[in-house]
Design an enzyme around this catalytic site. Structure first.
Site, mmCIF file in Angstrom:
data_model
loop_
_atom_site.group_PDB
_atom_site.id
_atom_site.type_symbol
_atom_site.label_atom_id
_atom_site.label_comp_id
_atom_site.label_asym_id
_atom_site.label_seq_id
_atom_site.Cartn_x
_atom_site.Cartn_y
_atom_site.Cartn_z
ATOM 1 N N HIS A 19 16.123 12.028 -48.123
ATOM 2 C CA HIS A 19 14.734 12.454 -48.340
ATOM 3 C C HIS A 19 13.864 12.106 -47.129
ATOM 4 O O HIS A 19 13.053 12.921 -46.677
ATOM 5 C CB HIS A 19 14.125 11.730 -49.558
ATOM 6 C CG HIS A 19 14.722 12.075 -50.887
ATOM 7 N ND1 HIS A 19 15.174 11.118 -51.762
ATOM 8 C CD2 HIS A 19 14.921 13.257 -51.505
ATOM 9 C CE1 HIS A 19 15.619 11.694 -52.864
ATOM 10 N NE2 HIS A 19 15.494 13.001 -52.723
ATOM 11 N N LYS A 43 16.089 15.541 -66.012
ATOM 12 C CA LYS A 43 16.589 14.193 -65.701
ATOM 13 C C LYS A 43 15.722 13.130 -66.368
ATOM 14 O O LYS A 43 14.517 13.337 -66.544
ATOM 15 C CB LYS A 43 16.535 13.938 -64.188
ATOM 16 C CG LYS A 43 17.288 14.926 -63.328
ATOM 17 C CD LYS A 43 17.031 14.613 -61.851
ATOM 18 C CE LYS A 43 17.612 15.629 -60.903
ATOM 19 N NZ LYS A 43 17.109 15.487 -59.529
ATOM 20 N N SER A 130 20.096 10.733 -55.069
ATOM 21 C CA SER A 130 19.594 9.544 -55.778
ATOM 22 C C SER A 130 20.606 9.113 -56.829
ATOM 23 O O SER A 130 20.816 7.912 -57.042
ATOM 24 C CB SER A 130 18.253 9.852 -56.436
ATOM 25 O OG SER A 130 17.314 10.245 -55.467
HETATM 26 O O1 PNS Z 1 14.083 15.919 -56.803
HETATM 27 P P1 PNS Z 1 14.202 17.011 -57.830
HETATM 28 O O2 PNS Z 1 14.570 16.422 -59.176
HETATM 29 O O3 PNS Z 1 15.137 18.099 -57.412
HETATM 30 O O4 PNS Z 1 12.732 17.663 -57.961
HETATM 31 C C1 PNS Z 1 12.499 18.741 -58.843
HETATM 32 C C2 PNS Z 1 10.974 18.990 -59.017
HETATM 33 C C3 PNS Z 1 10.309 17.733 -59.573
HETATM 34 C C4 PNS Z 1 10.375 19.341 -57.660
HETATM 35 C C5 PNS Z 1 10.817 20.188 -60.006
HETATM 36 O O5 PNS Z 1 11.440 19.866 -61.214
HETATM 37 C C6 PNS Z 1 9.357 20.572 -60.238
HETATM 38 O O6 PNS Z 1 8.773 21.219 -59.419
HETATM 39 N N1 PNS Z 1 8.792 20.136 -61.374
HETATM 40 C C7 PNS Z 1 7.429 20.436 -61.724
HETATM 41 C C8 PNS Z 1 7.362 21.484 -62.828
HETATM 42 C C9 PNS Z 1 7.368 22.887 -62.271
HETATM 43 O O7 PNS Z 1 6.538 23.287 -61.487
HETATM 44 N N2 PNS Z 1 8.358 23.686 -62.711
HETATM 45 C C10 PNS Z 1 8.460 25.083 -62.321
HETATM 46 C C11 PNS Z 1 9.275 25.259 -61.071
HETATM 47 S S1 PNS Z 1 10.844 25.906 -61.487
#
Ligand code: PNS
Length: 164
Positions: A19, A43, A130
Protein backbone atom coordinates in the site's frame (compact mmCIF):
# COMPACT_ATOMS: atom_id res chain seq x y z
CA UNK A 1 2.29 16.28 -12.13
CA UNK A 2 -1.49 16.50 -12.66
CA UNK A 3 -3.02 19.47 -10.87
CA UNK A 4 -5.56 17.42 -9.05
CA UNK A 5 -6.67 15.59 -5.96
CA UNK A 6 -6.63 11.79 -5.79
CA UNK A 7 -8.09 9.35 -3.29
CA UNK A 8 -6.40 6.07 -2.43
CA UNK A 9 -9.23 4.14 -0.76
CA UNK A 10 -8.98 0.82 1.02
CA UNK A 11 -9.65 -1.14 4.14
CA UNK A 12 -5.94 -1.02 5.13
CA UNK A 13 -6.41 -3.73 7.76
CA UNK A 14 -3.48 -3.13 8.30
CA UNK A 15 -1.53 -1.00 5.83
CA UNK A 16 1.29 -2.98 4.14
CA UNK A 17 4.44 -1.91 2.32
CA UNK A 18 2.57 -2.68 -0.91
CA UNK A 19 0.00 0.00 0.00
CA UNK A 20 2.76 2.42 0.97
CA UNK A 21 4.44 1.90 -2.41
CA UNK A 22 1.21 2.81 -4.23
CA UNK A 23 0.60 5.82 -1.95
CA UNK A 24 4.16 7.12 -2.47
CA UNK A 25 3.89 6.78 -6.23
CA UNK A 26 0.47 8.47 -6.25
CA UNK A 27 1.94 11.33 -4.18
CA UNK A 28 4.44 11.96 -6.98
CA UNK A 29 1.70 12.08 -9.62
CA UNK A 30 -1.00 14.12 -7.91
CA UNK A 31 -0.95 17.47 -6.14
CA UNK A 32 -2.82 16.13 -3.12
CA UNK A 33 -3.55 12.56 -2.08
CA UNK A 34 -6.16 11.57 0.48
CA UNK A 35 -5.79 8.03 1.78
CA UNK A 36 -9.29 7.02 2.81
CA UNK A 37 -10.05 4.17 5.20
CA UNK A 38 -13.36 2.40 4.67
CA UNK A 39 -14.96 -0.88 5.60
CA UNK A 40 -15.22 -3.44 2.83
CA UNK A 41 -18.62 -5.10 3.27
CA UNK A 42 -17.08 -8.46 2.27
CA UNK A 43 -14.52 -8.42 5.12
CA UNK A 44 -14.59 -8.24 8.91
CA UNK A 45 -11.83 -5.90 10.07
CA UNK A 46 -9.22 -6.98 12.64
CA UNK A 47 -8.22 -3.41 13.52
CA UNK A 48 -10.67 -0.66 14.42
CA UNK A 49 -11.06 2.28 12.07
CA UNK A 50 -9.11 4.51 14.48
CA UNK A 51 -6.27 1.99 14.68
CA UNK A 52 -6.10 1.77 10.88
CA UNK A 53 -6.11 5.57 10.51
CA UNK A 54 -3.42 5.81 13.22
CA UNK A 55 -1.12 3.28 11.52
CA UNK A 56 -1.51 5.05 8.16
CA UNK A 57 -0.88 8.48 9.69
CA UNK A 58 2.38 7.22 11.17
CA UNK A 59 3.45 5.38 8.02
CA UNK A 60 2.73 8.33 5.69
CA UNK A 61 4.30 11.01 7.91
CA UNK A 62 7.14 11.52 5.40
CA UNK A 63 4.75 12.45 2.56
CA UNK A 64 3.86 16.15 2.78
CA UNK A 65 1.00 16.09 0.24
CA UNK A 66 -0.73 13.03 1.71
CA UNK A 67 -3.51 13.22 4.29
CA UNK A 68 -5.45 10.41 5.94
CA UNK A 69 -9.22 10.24 6.41
CA UNK A 70 -12.08 7.79 6.59
CA UNK A 71 -15.58 7.49 5.22
CA UNK A 72 -18.80 5.54 5.57
CA UNK A 73 -21.10 5.02 2.59
CA UNK A 74 -20.23 5.38 -1.06
CA UNK A 75 -16.68 6.11 -2.16
CA UNK A 76 -17.86 8.41 -4.95
CA UNK A 77 -19.85 10.53 -2.47
CA UNK A 78 -16.70 10.93 -0.40
CA UNK A 79 -14.77 11.78 -3.58
CA UNK A 80 -17.31 14.49 -4.37
CA UNK A 81 -17.25 15.81 -0.79
CA UNK A 82 -13.48 16.39 -0.92
CA UNK A 83 -13.52 17.45 -4.62
CA UNK A 84 -11.33 14.54 -5.70
CA UNK A 85 -10.80 13.96 -9.42
CA UNK A 86 -9.32 10.48 -9.31
CA UNK A 87 -9.48 7.19 -7.42
CA UNK A 88 -6.19 5.29 -7.38
CA UNK A 89 -6.21 1.50 -6.95
CA UNK A 90 -3.19 -0.80 -6.93
CA UNK A 91 -3.26 -3.95 -9.07
CA UNK A 92 -1.14 -6.88 -7.91
CA UNK A 93 -2.11 -9.53 -10.44
CA UNK A 94 -4.64 -10.37 -13.14
CA UNK A 95 -6.77 -11.96 -10.41
CA UNK A 96 -7.34 -8.48 -8.92
CA UNK A 97 -8.48 -7.07 -12.22
CA UNK A 98 -12.01 -8.45 -12.51
CA UNK A 99 -13.15 -7.07 -9.15
CA UNK A 100 -11.31 -3.80 -9.67
CA UNK A 101 -12.79 -3.30 -13.13
CA UNK A 102 -16.29 -3.97 -11.79
CA UNK A 103 -15.71 -1.42 -9.03
CA UNK A 104 -14.32 1.12 -11.51
CA UNK A 105 -17.34 0.72 -13.81
CA UNK A 106 -19.73 1.00 -10.87
CA UNK A 107 -18.04 4.15 -9.61
CA UNK A 108 -18.00 5.61 -13.12
CA UNK A 109 -21.72 4.90 -13.50
CA UNK A 110 -22.40 6.67 -10.19
CA UNK A 111 -19.99 9.57 -10.74
CA UNK A 112 -18.68 9.89 -14.33
CA UNK A 113 -16.55 12.91 -13.38
CA UNK A 114 -14.34 10.83 -11.04
CA UNK A 115 -11.69 8.85 -12.94
CA UNK A 116 -10.25 5.53 -11.72
CA UNK A 117 -6.50 5.09 -12.20
CA UNK A 118 -4.95 1.61 -11.84
CA UNK A 119 -1.37 1.39 -10.65
CA UNK A 120 0.51 -1.91 -10.96
CA UNK A 121 2.22 -2.75 -7.68
CA UNK A 122 5.95 -3.39 -7.52
CA UNK A 123 6.75 -6.97 -8.53
CA UNK A 124 8.30 -7.75 -5.15
CA UNK A 125 5.02 -6.82 -3.42
CA UNK A 126 2.77 -8.62 -5.89
CA UNK A 127 2.02 -11.44 -3.43
CA UNK A 128 1.43 -9.16 -0.47
CA UNK A 129 -1.94 -8.53 1.17
CA UNK A 130 -3.21 -7.49 4.59
CA UNK A 131 -4.70 -10.97 5.02
CA UNK A 132 -1.36 -12.70 4.31
CA UNK A 133 0.41 -10.40 6.75
CA UNK A 134 -2.16 -11.13 9.49
CA UNK A 135 -1.86 -14.86 8.87
CA UNK A 136 1.95 -14.73 9.24
CA UNK A 137 1.71 -12.60 12.41
CA UNK A 138 -1.02 -14.78 13.91
CA UNK A 139 1.16 -17.86 13.47
CA UNK A 140 4.21 -16.16 15.01
CA UNK A 141 6.19 -15.53 11.79
CA UNK A 142 8.20 -12.42 10.91
CA UNK A 143 6.56 -9.67 8.89
CA UNK A 144 9.76 -7.63 8.64
CA UNK A 145 9.96 -5.90 5.26
CA UNK A 146 6.27 -6.50 4.59
CA UNK A 147 4.74 -3.75 6.73
CA UNK A 148 5.92 -0.42 8.20
CA UNK A 149 7.72 -0.79 11.57
CA UNK A 150 4.85 0.67 13.62
CA UNK A 151 2.45 -1.85 12.08
CA UNK A 152 4.76 -4.73 13.01
CA UNK A 153 4.49 -3.68 16.64
CA UNK A 154 0.66 -3.31 16.44
CA UNK A 155 0.35 -6.77 14.88
CA UNK A 156 2.41 -8.26 17.67
CA UNK A 157 0.25 -6.55 20.30
CA UNK A 158 -3.00 -7.56 18.59
CA UNK A 159 -2.14 -11.24 18.27
CA UNK A 160 -0.42 -11.49 21.68
CA UNK A 161 -3.58 -10.01 23.21
CA UNK A 162 -5.70 -12.61 21.46
CA UNK A 163 -3.47 -15.51 22.49
CA UNK A 164 -3.52 -14.57 26.19
O1 PNS B 1 -8.79 -2.57 0.49
P1 PNS B 1 -10.09 -3.04 -0.09
O2 PNS B 1 -10.81 -3.93 0.91
O3 PNS B 1 -9.93 -3.70 -1.42
O4 PNS B 1 -10.98 -1.72 -0.31
C1 PNS B 1 -12.28 -1.81 -0.86
C2 PNS B 1 -13.04 -0.46 -0.69
C3 PNS B 1 -13.15 -0.12 0.79
C4 PNS B 1 -12.28 0.63 -1.43
C5 PNS B 1 -14.46 -0.66 -1.32
O5 PNS B 1 -15.10 -1.72 -0.68
C6 PNS B 1 -15.31 0.61 -1.26
O6 PNS B 1 -15.12 1.49 -2.05
N1 PNS B 1 -16.24 0.67 -0.30
C7 PNS B 1 -17.12 1.80 -0.14
C8 PNS B 1 -18.53 1.47 -0.61
C9 PNS B 1 -18.70 1.73 -2.08
O7 PNS B 1 -18.51 2.82 -2.58
N2 PNS B 1 -19.10 0.68 -2.82
C10 PNS B 1 -19.38 0.79 -4.24
C11 PNS B 1 -18.16 0.54 -5.08
S1 PNS B 1 -18.28 -1.04 -5.81
Amino acid sequence: MFACVAIVPGSFDPVTNGHIDVIERASRLFRTVRVAVADNSAKRPTFSRDERVGMLTEACGHLSNVTIGWFDGLLVEYARAISAHAIVRGLRAVSDFEYELQMAHTNRCLAPEVETVFMPTRTDYSFLSSSIVKEIARLGGSVEGLVPDGVRQRLREKFDQRAS
